[in-house]
Write an enzyme that holds these catalytic residues in place. Structure first.
Site, short mmCIF file in Angstrom:
data_model
loop_
_atom_site.label_atom_id
_atom_site.label_comp_id
_atom_site.label_asym_id
_atom_site.label_seq_id
_atom_site.Cartn_x
_atom_site.Cartn_y
_atom_site.Cartn_z
N CYS A 2 0.83 -1.21 0.00
CA CYS A 2 0.00 0.00 0.00
C CYS A 2 0.87 1.26 0.00
O CYS A 2 1.99 1.25 0.49
CB CYS A 2 -0.87 0.01 1.24
SG CYS A 2 -1.84 -1.48 1.41
N ARG A 28 5.22 -0.23 -6.04
CA ARG A 28 5.17 -1.04 -4.83
C ARG A 28 4.19 -2.20 -4.95
O ARG A 28 4.20 -3.10 -4.13
CB ARG A 28 4.77 -0.16 -3.64
CG ARG A 28 5.78 0.94 -3.35
CD ARG A 28 5.21 1.93 -2.35
NE ARG A 28 5.00 1.29 -1.07
CZ ARG A 28 5.87 1.27 -0.09
NH1 ARG A 28 7.04 1.86 -0.25
NH2 ARG A 28 5.62 0.68 1.05
N TRP A 80 -3.05 -2.67 -1.48
CA TRP A 80 -2.70 -4.04 -1.83
C TRP A 80 -3.45 -4.91 -0.83
O TRP A 80 -3.18 -4.87 0.37
CB TRP A 80 -1.19 -4.23 -1.70
CG TRP A 80 -0.67 -5.54 -2.17
CD1 TRP A 80 -0.42 -5.92 -3.46
CD2 TRP A 80 -0.33 -6.67 -1.36
NE1 TRP A 80 0.05 -7.20 -3.49
CE2 TRP A 80 0.13 -7.70 -2.23
CE3 TRP A 80 -0.35 -6.93 0.00
CZ2 TRP A 80 0.54 -8.93 -1.77
CZ3 TRP A 80 0.06 -8.17 0.47
CH2 TRP A 80 0.50 -9.16 -0.42
N ASN A 106 -1.75 2.34 5.89
CA ASN A 106 -0.87 1.22 5.52
C ASN A 106 -0.62 0.42 6.80
O ASN A 106 -0.48 1.01 7.87
CB ASN A 106 0.49 1.71 5.02
CG ASN A 106 0.41 2.32 3.65
OD1 ASN A 106 -0.65 2.35 3.03
ND2 ASN A 106 1.54 2.83 3.18
N GLY A 107 -0.51 -0.89 6.67
CA GLY A 107 -0.23 -1.69 7.86
C GLY A 107 -1.41 -2.59 8.17
O GLY A 107 -2.31 -2.77 7.34
N GLU A 487 18.68 -16.96 -7.81
CA GLU A 487 18.25 -15.61 -8.16
C GLU A 487 17.81 -15.54 -9.63
O GLU A 487 16.83 -14.87 -9.96
CB GLU A 487 19.40 -14.62 -7.87
CG GLU A 487 19.11 -13.17 -8.21
CD GLU A 487 17.89 -12.57 -7.52
OE1 GLU A 487 17.34 -13.19 -6.59
OE2 GLU A 487 17.47 -11.48 -7.94
N LYS A 491 14.05 -14.40 -10.73
CA LYS A 491 13.75 -13.34 -11.70
C LYS A 491 12.79 -13.86 -12.75
O LYS A 491 11.84 -13.21 -13.12
CB LYS A 491 15.02 -12.83 -12.41
CG LYS A 491 15.94 -11.94 -11.60
CD LYS A 491 15.40 -10.59 -11.26
CE LYS A 491 14.65 -10.53 -10.00
NZ LYS A 491 15.09 -10.64 -8.69
N GLU A 494 9.24 -14.39 -11.28
CA GLU A 494 8.61 -13.14 -10.87
C GLU A 494 8.01 -12.38 -12.05
O GLU A 494 6.89 -11.88 -11.96
CB GLU A 494 9.65 -12.21 -10.23
CG GLU A 494 9.95 -12.48 -8.79
CD GLU A 494 11.01 -11.52 -8.24
OE1 GLU A 494 10.81 -11.00 -7.16
OE2 GLU A 494 12.04 -11.31 -8.91
N HIS A 510 18.55 -35.72 -7.63
CA HIS A 510 17.83 -36.29 -6.48
C HIS A 510 16.34 -35.96 -6.57
O HIS A 510 15.72 -35.56 -5.58
CB HIS A 510 18.43 -35.77 -5.18
CG HIS A 510 19.86 -36.17 -5.03
ND1 HIS A 510 20.25 -37.47 -4.76
CD2 HIS A 510 21.01 -35.46 -5.17
CE1 HIS A 510 21.58 -37.54 -4.71
NE2 HIS A 510 22.06 -36.33 -4.97
N LYS A 609 6.64 -4.54 -3.96
CA LYS A 609 8.04 -4.14 -3.84
C LYS A 609 8.51 -4.29 -2.41
O LYS A 609 9.63 -4.70 -2.14
CB LYS A 609 8.20 -2.70 -4.34
CG LYS A 609 9.63 -2.18 -4.31
CD LYS A 609 10.48 -2.92 -5.33
CE LYS A 609 11.92 -2.50 -5.32
NZ LYS A 609 12.75 -3.52 -5.99
#
Ligand code: G6P
Length: 614
Positions: A2, A28, A80, A106-107, A487, A491, A494, A510, A609
């Site tokens: 948010c 964000r 969000w 927010n929160g 990583e 990427k 995402e 395995h 974000k």
């Protein structure tokens, strides 16, 4: 997640700055947006699901230009979803007092269900499923003529976290803002006061900002700001200069922020390294660490804590710390850290890695580590962020604002900072001056090495075009290239939504090898460093299952390239520079796959974000 923007002026129109401020916060991640505007008649609220552009359209349809310009005070929000679906009803601002009070938040209000039940008994009517709406009603209930004290009393009832901004028709010209656990910044510019949850929404107006501290509540007027504790005791907070300018948060001609940020890496790395290498003594100068050599030498163990990309940087840090400083090091996933009785104490070094410095789980791990008496340092990008402040000591990345949700330049700077920490630590333990000087050279070569990788952009785009339509991919690496493989896979998933898994190269057999076939390309990290031959062996295992292999190979290493269907060529690296250099190639690969698939690269679905909930 948010985002909050507030604008307060006597004469300047508020609509455009509020909407533009929300645009700055789009990166964000959010799923609805809204704005509340103050006028003599009362508060007008406009909300929309989807993008800020939709909200802007609604405002233009509902208000003439002249009407829009008549509003000089307002608050705005991107939501969000946490409590309740992304609907117009659940979007912020939320109202109370018959529409006379509007509030953005927010929160998370953890005790919202109990508070809502109490308020409903008092006759408050709720229209949303959100936790925020209880805050709006609570403030209205406590409002006996002093707006600031009504907000303070309401917030004292709240368990959880908040950054809020609220306006009321009973208090024209006053906006009350507060924070606890969710950032809030105030910028005082000529003729207007601007509030936001993130400085990137403020820098278009001013670079002089005040960061509220947890427990602060502030009265914002067009003329400035007065700050108090929740017990109404005035407090003063320093005005700080923001290093970022408005231009540095624009796309600068690139199609996406992500591509801009990938291409910025030679520069962001230079900024990360600048002034930090001592090329006389062969060590690193990291004054912010605040740990004298005696303390560094007596550390028994390091734990490097982070989430997502920052966790992968921490995993690379383990290899660096152990190889260069003989320091046992464990990377820790921040969300799990406090659920496994972390054995950590005064001779342990907890290092929190976080681009935003606001990730809730990483912050909780920092608090846990401080509580257990460990030495705590932070590696953050956002100056003044909560993790940076609470850790009290650490190293800033100086990578500049990272807008794209998928982290790129933060990762390369994080690994570079960890390499410099390992160098400094190593020099207090076992590295000779000569070895230290060699490492200084390697670290200083990183910006140029990354520039070399960027020259491969077209070649990487061509390879991406061949594989862009697959559903699954694997990324393999060994040693320090294992976190790089993780990583690379992160990427890919995402931004392109291709299912991608990173594996330690030998681990593939395995289990996951059962999934390999002609439709599951494998990206293999074959940089010419120790362990490469063994990874070549793993590549052969993949080829034997008909999986096409894309090798990330040192230029000139035709032998390794010959084992692959396609090769991306990189400059020669050492084991210590290889993760940074190879990740840049994988960032470009993921970017082009996502672009070809038509994905929303800068704001991938469902991602945020900065993740400020646990
Ligand atoms: C979110 C972002 C990731 C980031 C992670 C940790 O999940 O989408 O890109 O790596 O948070 O964020 P931090 O700010 O703590 O590095």
């Amino acid at each position: 997640m948010c985002g909050i923007v507030g604008f307060s002026s006597r004469t300047k129109p508020a609509c455009a700055p509020l909407v533009n401020g929300l645009r700055r916060l789009e990166y964000r991640g959010y799923d609805s947006a809204g704005v509340a505007l103050e006028s003599k008649e009362g508060i007008k609220v406009f909300k929309k699901t989807g993008k800020v552009a939709e909200l802007d359209r609604l405002l233009k349809e509902s208000l003439s230009d002249a009407e829009q310009e008549g509003f000089t005070i307002g608050i705005a929000h991107t939501r969000w979803a946490t409590h309740g679906l992304p609907t117009v009803e659940n979007a912020h601002p939320h109202v109370a007092d018959g529409g006379g009070l509007a509030l953005v938040h927010n929160g998370i209000v953890e005790n919202y269900a109990a508070l809502r039940a109490q308020l409903e008994k008092k006759g408050c009517k709720f229209v949303s499923q959100t936790d925020t709406e209880v805050l709006a009603h609570l403030v209205a209930v406590f409002d006996k003529g002093d707006f600031l004290s009504a907000v303070s009393q309401a917030l004292k009832k709240v368990e959880g976290t908040y950054g809020i901004a609220t306006i009321s028709k009973r208090h024209p010209g006053e906006m009350i803002v507060a924070r606890k656990g969710s950032p809030l910044v105030i910028g005082v510019s000529d003729g207007a006061t601007v509030v936001a949850s993130d400085v990137s929404a403020i820098v278009a107006h001013t670079r002089q900002v005040i960061y509220l501290k947890d427990g602060d509540v502030a009265r914002v007027t067009p003329e400035g700001v007065d700050i108090y504790t929740l017990d109404n005791v005035p407090v003063s907070r320093d005005v700080q200069a923001v290093e970022w300018d408005a231009e540095s948060v624009e796309k600068g001609g690139y199609e996406h922020f992500m591509l801009k940020e990938i291409f910025e890496q030679p520069e962001s790395l230079r900024n990360t390294i600048r002034g930090r290498l001592d090329t006389v003594n062969g060590t690193a100068i990291l004054a912010g660490l605040g740990l004298p050599p005696r303390d560094l030498a007596s550390i028994r163990r390091a734990v490097i804590i982070g989430c997502g990309t920052s966790l992968h940087a921490g995993m690379a840090g383990k290899y660096l710390f152990e190889a260069l400083a003989d320091l046992p090091t464990s990377p820790e996933q921040a969300a799990e850290f406090r659920y496994c009785n972390p054995i950590i104490g005064p001779s342990d070094w907890a290092i929190a890695v976080s681009q935003s410095g606001e990730t809730a789980d990483t912050l909780a791990a920092v608090r846990e580590s401080i509580g257990k008496g460990a030495l705590v340092s932070a590696i953050c990008n956002v100056v003044g962020s909560t993790i940076a402040r609470e850790a009290g000591r650490g190293v800033y990345l100086h990578a500049g604002p990272e807008i794209s949700v998928a982290s790129t330049k933060a990762f390369t700077s994080q690994v570079t900072v960890l390499a410099m920490m390992a160098l400094k630590l190593g020099r207090t333990r076992r590295l000779s001056r000569e070895e230290g000087l060699g490492l200084c050279n390697e670290i200083s070569s990183l910006p140029d090495l990354v520039s070399e990788v960027l020259k491969e952009n077209d070649a990487i785009a061509a390879i991406a075009a061949k594989y862009a339509k697959v559903d699954d991919m694997f990324f393999l690496g060994r040693g320090i290239l294992y976190p790089a493989a993780l990583e690379g896979a992160l990427k890919m998933k995402e931004i392109s939504y291709v299912h991608a898994e990173g594996y330690q190269a030998a681990e593939l057999k395995h289990g996951p090898i059962a999934l390999l076939g002609a439709k599951t390309p494998v990206v293999a990290l074959l940089c010419d460093i120790p362990g490469k031959e063994k990874t070549v062996g793993n590549v052969q295992e993949c080829r034997a299952r008909k999986a096409p292999v894309i090798g990330i190979v040192t230029r000139g290493d035709e032998e390794a390239a010959a084992h692959c269907n396609d090769a991306i060529f990189l400059p020669r690296t050492s084991p210590f520079t290889a993760p940074v250099v190879s990740v840049v190639a994988m960032q470009l690969f993921a970017y082009h796959v996502a672009r070809i698939r038509g994905c929303e690269i800068d704001q991938p679905r469902n991602l945020a974000k900065s993740v400020t909930v646990e």
